[in-house]
Enzyme design. Structure first.
Site, PDB file in Angstrom:
ATOM      1  N   GLU A 263       1.574   6.464  -6.830  1.00  0.00           N
ATOM      2  CA  GLU A 263       0.440   7.170  -7.423  1.00  0.00           C
ATOM      3  C   GLU A 263       0.577   8.669  -7.195  1.00  0.00           C
ATOM      4  O   GLU A 263       0.494   9.470  -8.129  1.00  0.00           O
ATOM      5  CB  GLU A 263      -0.876   6.681  -6.796  1.00  0.00           C
ATOM      6  CG  GLU A 263      -1.276   5.282  -7.226  1.00  0.00           C
ATOM      7  CD  GLU A 263      -2.538   4.781  -6.514  1.00  0.00           C
ATOM      8  OE1 GLU A 263      -3.331   5.625  -6.045  1.00  0.00           O
ATOM      9  OE2 GLU A 263      -2.718   3.556  -6.430  1.00  0.00           O
TER      10      GLU A 263
ATOM     11  N   TYR B 178       0.831  -1.210   0.000  1.00  0.00           N
ATOM     12  CA  TYR B 178       0.000   0.000   0.000  1.00  0.00           C
ATOM     13  C   TYR B 178       0.862   1.256   0.000  1.00  0.00           C
ATOM     14  O   TYR B 178       0.679   2.120  -0.850  1.00  0.00           O
ATOM     15  CB  TYR B 178      -0.953   0.000   1.193  1.00  0.00           C
ATOM     16  CG  TYR B 178      -2.362  -0.392   0.840  1.00  0.00           C
ATOM     17  CD1 TYR B 178      -2.601  -1.496   0.034  1.00  0.00           C
ATOM     18  CD2 TYR B 178      -3.444   0.334   1.299  1.00  0.00           C
ATOM     19  CE1 TYR B 178      -3.886  -1.865  -0.302  1.00  0.00           C
ATOM     20  CE2 TYR B 178      -4.737  -0.033   0.965  1.00  0.00           C
ATOM     21  CZ  TYR B 178      -4.956  -1.126   0.174  1.00  0.00           C
ATOM     22  OH  TYR B 178      -6.215  -1.490  -0.156  1.00  0.00           O
TER      23      TYR B 178
END
Lengths: 310, 199
Positions: free
Chosen positions: B132, B125
């Site tokens: 991102e 994550y």
């Protein structure tokens, strides 16, 4: 009567419990808890009866008006209740006031002040008549809502969590500014004169109808806030369960027909979906409450919020 | 498909360099991420249990990255973060879907698989999300210069849209969104792993 107060994890919340009169009500218990804890005033408290561990049943919430006896299974002299802190509370009046104050003050800022310079638009701004009417319409709407909050509405719940103030203000203030930005924009394109008149005219009629709906709702409840749920009737309520939402939605539609911005229509869709959820819940509750059995009146067939669709 | 993405990524890394990773994985990547839309729909119609509130931001952010940034702005494709992004995504997906697949087929999955399903996110994550965020951030100058997907006033609908500012708002959503998602996964992990111990 001895009352044991435990937290939701089962630990003793008030050492030694509380000793209360046999005739004490739940409100008296809440006062006593407040006195002992100082911090948790009655509207912050949620008191329930304990549930069997593992059972999926919803716990029974103690109603402040009922006497403790009613919850203690007849003549037992002890009662155990589960305490939950609901967090800081504010009255619904405060909540509504701050929600509506934002749009009421922010919208004129976009109309009167040269804010568009900060968005890179230089030069004089020509104000179309529709933008001026929209300003009056908008301010009248939120002024009306604030006045209704103080002088018309009767609230079934006295308080709301403080966190709702931030959430709701974020919603109203952002959407208000977002719509104001486009309606007062220097490059705004107005609609035809006829369309504007139809939109504002229809919107004003709906606002007046909405005001009348609120008066009717107010008269359903007695002045001390009691009365509980009633079947609303009269005027548009004879057709729709939540005529107050119907008129609110249609008055925004009127505003959007006159001003024609995507921002306004986005707000209309979001607001409609929120109100539809409330309306469905209310309709369901009234239908369940007034089921026509045991002498209870039967809830009549009505639209929920948006005739002729729902 | 996720296997294919991972395989192609590693192959490209070995044979040439990270600049070529996107070109190698483009087709399966776009296809796989777009197919993930089905997952949202399944959640909506109640076919799978996972709530829409947790799948929507996850899949939305992936669609945004694949179509909205990498596909739309070729300048970003050679960035090193594409590699870490693609590896994080594909590893997560391989473990996730094979776990679901085993459960669907046999009714259970081996305990090490369960552990992987609820533990790899601890690392993947943060790497995925920071890739991102980094890619969106480094794309900002290109977004601003190109004016792609922008709508300008005046128009009859009185509407405007600026892709550059939308990207900044999106970055803003990552601030509360990432810790929220991470803590949601932590609670899921706690629940799933303690349940398996009991059995």
């Amino acid at each position: 009567m001895k009352v044991n107060i435990v937290s939701r994890s089962g630990r003793e919340f008030i050492k030694g419990g509380l000793e209360l009169n046999d005739s004490a009500t739940v409100a008296d218990l809440q006062e006593a808890i407040h006195k002992r804890t100082k911090k948790f005033y009655p509207s912050r408290q949620r008191l329930t009866l304990p549930v069997q561990p593992g059972s999926k049943e919803r716990p029974v919430v103690l109603h402040y008006k009922k006497s403790l006896k009613e919850y203690s299974d007849g003549n037992q002299n002890t009662l155990t209740v589960v305490f939950k802190d609901l967090g800081p509370q504010v009255s619904y009046r405060t909540l509504f006031f701050f929600e509506y104050l934002g749009p009421l003050l922010l919208y004129p800022v976009f109309y009167y002040f040269p804010v568009y310079q900060f968005f890179g638009y230089k030069g004089e701004r020509v104000i179309h008549p529709v933008q001026t009417y929209a300003l009056y319409y908008w301010c009248f709407h939120y002024f009306k809502r604030i006045m209704e909050t103080f002088f018309v509405h009767r609230f079934s719940h006295a308080t709301s969590p403080l966190s709702n103030v931030f959430r709701n203000c974020a919603y109203y203030w952002t959407f208000g500014s977002y719509i104001a930005y486009y309606v007062n924009h220097p490059l705004y394109t107005p609609v035809s004169d006829l369309q504007m008149k139809i939109g504002f005219g229809f919107g004003i009629v709906c606002q007046l109808a909405n005001f009348y709906c609120h008066i009717i709702l107010k008269n359903l409840r007695s002045a001390d806030g009691s009365g509980g749920y009633q079947i609303p009737h009269g005027f548009l309520f004879n057709i729709v369960t939540c005529a107050n939402y119907t008129t609110e939605i249609y008055q925004w539609l009127g505003f959007n027909i006159a001003t024609q911005t995507v921002a306004g229509y986005v707000f209309l869709v979001v607001a409609t979906s929120i109100m539809t959820n409330w309306a469905l819940a209310k309709h369901r509750r009234l239908r369940k409450l007034f089921d026509g059995k045991d002498g209870r009146p039967k809830y009549p067939r009505r639209w929920v919020i948006l005739p002729p669709f729902l | 498909m996720a296997f294919q993405v991972l395989f192609l990524t590693l192959k490209t890394l070995k044979e040439s360099s990270h600049e070529h990773v996107y070109n190698a994985v483009e087709k399966p990547l776009l296809l796989a991420q777009s197919a993930a839309v089905l997952e949202i729909i399944h959640g909506l119609i109640g076919l799978v249990r996972s709530p829409v509130s947790s799948t929507l931001p996850q899949i939305g952010s992936r669609l945004y990255l694949t179509w909205g940034i990498l596909y739309s702005f070729p300048e970003m494709r050679t960035h090193i973060l594409v590699t870490s992004l693609v590896i994080s995504w594909s590893l997560t997906e391989i473990i996730r879907y094979s776990f679901f697949g085993l459960k669907e087929a046999f009714g259970f999955a081996p305990s090490w698989h369960l552990w992987l399903r609820y533990s790899t996110f601890l690392v993947l994550y943060p790497t995925g999300i920071s890739s991102e965020v980094g890619l969106i951030y480094f794309a900002l100058p290109y977004l601003k210069a190109s004016e792609k997907y922008c709508v300008r006033m005046p128009n009859k609908l009185n509407f405007s849209f600026d892709y550059y500012y939308a990207a900044i708002v999106t970055l803003g959503f990552y601030v509360p969104g990432s810790p929220h998602l991470y803590s949601y996964m932590l609670s899921q992990r706690k629940r799933a792993l303690s349940k398996s111990k009991k059995e």
